[in-house]
Design an enzyme around this catalytic site. Structure first.
Site, PDB file in Angstrom:
ATOM      1  N   LYS A  49       0.845  -1.209   0.000  1.00  0.00           N
ATOM      2  CA  LYS A  49       0.000   0.000   0.000  1.00  0.00           C
ATOM      3  C   LYS A  49       0.872   1.247   0.000  1.00  0.00           C
ATOM      4  O   LYS A  49       0.597   2.214  -0.716  1.00  0.00           O
ATOM      5  CB  LYS A  49      -0.942  -0.021   1.220  1.00  0.00           C
ATOM      6  CG  LYS A  49      -2.062  -1.048   1.048  1.00  0.00           C
ATOM      7  CD  LYS A  49      -2.863  -1.288   2.318  1.00  0.00           C
ATOM      8  CE  LYS A  49      -3.869  -2.423   2.055  1.00  0.00           C
ATOM      9  NZ  LYS A  49      -4.596  -2.865   3.257  1.00  0.00           N
ATOM     10  N   GLN A  93      -4.518  -1.534   9.531  1.00  0.00           N
ATOM     11  CA  GLN A  93      -4.430  -2.845   8.871  1.00  0.00           C
ATOM     12  C   GLN A  93      -4.997  -3.941   9.782  1.00  0.00           C
ATOM     13  O   GLN A  93      -4.636  -4.052  10.940  1.00  0.00           O
ATOM     14  CB  GLN A  93      -2.960  -3.136   8.517  1.00  0.00           C
ATOM     15  CG  GLN A  93      -2.764  -4.415   7.741  1.00  0.00           C
ATOM     16  CD  GLN A  93      -3.447  -4.412   6.374  1.00  0.00           C
ATOM     17  OE1 GLN A  93      -3.343  -3.459   5.609  1.00  0.00           O
ATOM     18  NE2 GLN A  93      -4.149  -5.477   6.060  1.00  0.00           N
ATOM     19  N   ASP A 116     -11.008   3.249   4.528  1.00  0.00           N
ATOM     20  CA  ASP A 116     -11.290   1.814   4.411  1.00  0.00           C
ATOM     21  C   ASP A 116     -12.795   1.572   4.520  1.00  0.00           C
ATOM     22  O   ASP A 116     -13.267   0.461   4.290  1.00  0.00           O
ATOM     23  CB  ASP A 116     -10.550   1.062   5.536  1.00  0.00           C
ATOM     24  CG  ASP A 116      -9.966  -0.251   5.053  1.00  0.00           C
ATOM     25  OD1 ASP A 116      -9.965  -0.485   3.829  1.00  0.00           O
ATOM     26  OD2 ASP A 116      -9.526  -1.042   5.902  1.00  0.00           O
TER      27      ASP A 116
END
Ligand code: NAP
Length: 291
Positions: A49, A93, A116
């Site tokens: 990422k 994450q 997200d």
């Protein structure tokens, strides 16, 4: 059968974003990537990422708290990032160590930076068809794959296997939206569904997101269906140096010959997830400039 190439479509999106970011005057978008502990898969995902962010011209700020961080300390870090005007997007994450409640952590991210899309506000915006929100990256990537491959959803029957917050539920909510790019009729299946194989066989578009290696076999697929395989499963393989190979939730060798289009694993949905995170970050930046 035609392969839906996630690498090619993700590269297209990344190059569009690169041009968009290059044209931005002044401050560039900034994405904070929070990785708690040293989970090997998370190490590699966050590295990927960050690399993609840098390629686009997005500033990647990686934060690496130890696996022993307390919930209060992690909440404090997220609140600090949420309040920092130099940061547009925050990604925590997953998976987090077991003593940390993931949903509680996601809910602490400021909704305007929740790129997200897993906090309550952004999830609610999907149900309300409010396009100012951020759609979770994997379902957003699936819809983008279908749209960019010219697959029409309107009036067609989409069957989703799996009802997770991360994939199944949001993808079903997106496909059923009253929008020209959606308007599908949706069946959402899960582990308690009775008669799943027969329901799957009704699908014009079958989306498998259950985390069971090669679960979907040819008998469960209508000839000519479009098949989107979200699963990423490691199965032991002594012929590989790593000792394993990756397979999806779909038994590719038997399903590919009867599908009209299908995503491979790897190289289908996976690359799209990272591209959509970057797209959400640029959107967050645009929206923060506008306020
Ligand atoms: P998850 O949270 O474990 O959810 C799995 C879902 O599948 C649940 O709703 C579960 O039903 C259902 N399920 C499990 N076994 C089933 C069965 N035998 N029959 C019918 N339904 C069944 O998984 P997830 O996070 O959604 O991930 C699914 C897969 O996608 C995994 O392989 C994951 O690695 C992969 N994934 C890939 C990406 C990507 O970027 N490509 C991103 C995210 C996830 P219940 O709700 O009843 O338990």
């Amino acid at each position: 059968m035609e392969l839906i190439d996630g690498h090619r479509i993700a590269a297209e999106i990344i190059s569009e974003l690169k041009a968009e970011v290059a044209a931005l005057p002044g401050r560039k978008p900034c994405l904070a990537l929070v990785r708690v502990g040293e989970d090997p898969a998370s190490v590699s995902y966050v590295r990927q990422k960050e690399k993609t962010a840098v390629e686009i011209g997005i500033v990647g700020r990686v934060l690496l708290p130890p696996a022993t961080i307390s919930p209060a300390e992690l909440f404090g870090l997220i609140e600090q990032l949420s309040a920092d005007p130099a940061i547009d997007g925050i990604l925590v994450q997953s998976p987090l160590p077991p003593h940390l409640d993931e949903l509680a952590v996601f809910r602490r991210i400021a909704p305007a930076k929740d790129v997200d899309g897993l906090g309550t506000i952004n999830f609610g915006k999907i149900a309300q068809e409010d396009e100012s929100g951020f759609v979770p990256c994997t379902p957003a990537g699936i819809l983008e794959l279908l749209t960019r491959s010219g697959v029409q959803l309107a009036g067609r029957h989409v069957v989703v296997l799996g009802r997770s917050l991360l994939v199944g539920k949001p993808v079903a909510l997106l496909a059923v939206q009253k929008k020209a790019w959606a308007n599908a009729t949706v069946t959402l299946c899960h582990s308690q569904t009775v008669g799943l194989p027969a329901l799957a066989r009704l699908a014009d578009i079958l989306i498998a997101a259950i985390g069971r290696p090669e679960f979907v076999t040819a008998e469960m697929v209508k000839p000519g269906a479009v098949v989107i395989d979200v699963g990423i499963n490691r199965v032991p393989d002594s012929t590989k140096k790593s000792g394993y190979r990756l397979v999806g939730d779909v038994h590719f060798p038997s399903v590919a010959p009867i599908a009209s289009r299908i995503t491979p694993v790897p190289g289908g949905v996976g690359p799209m997830t990272v591209a959509m995170l970057m797209k959400n970050t640029v959107k967050a930046h645009r929206q923060s400039r506008a306020t």
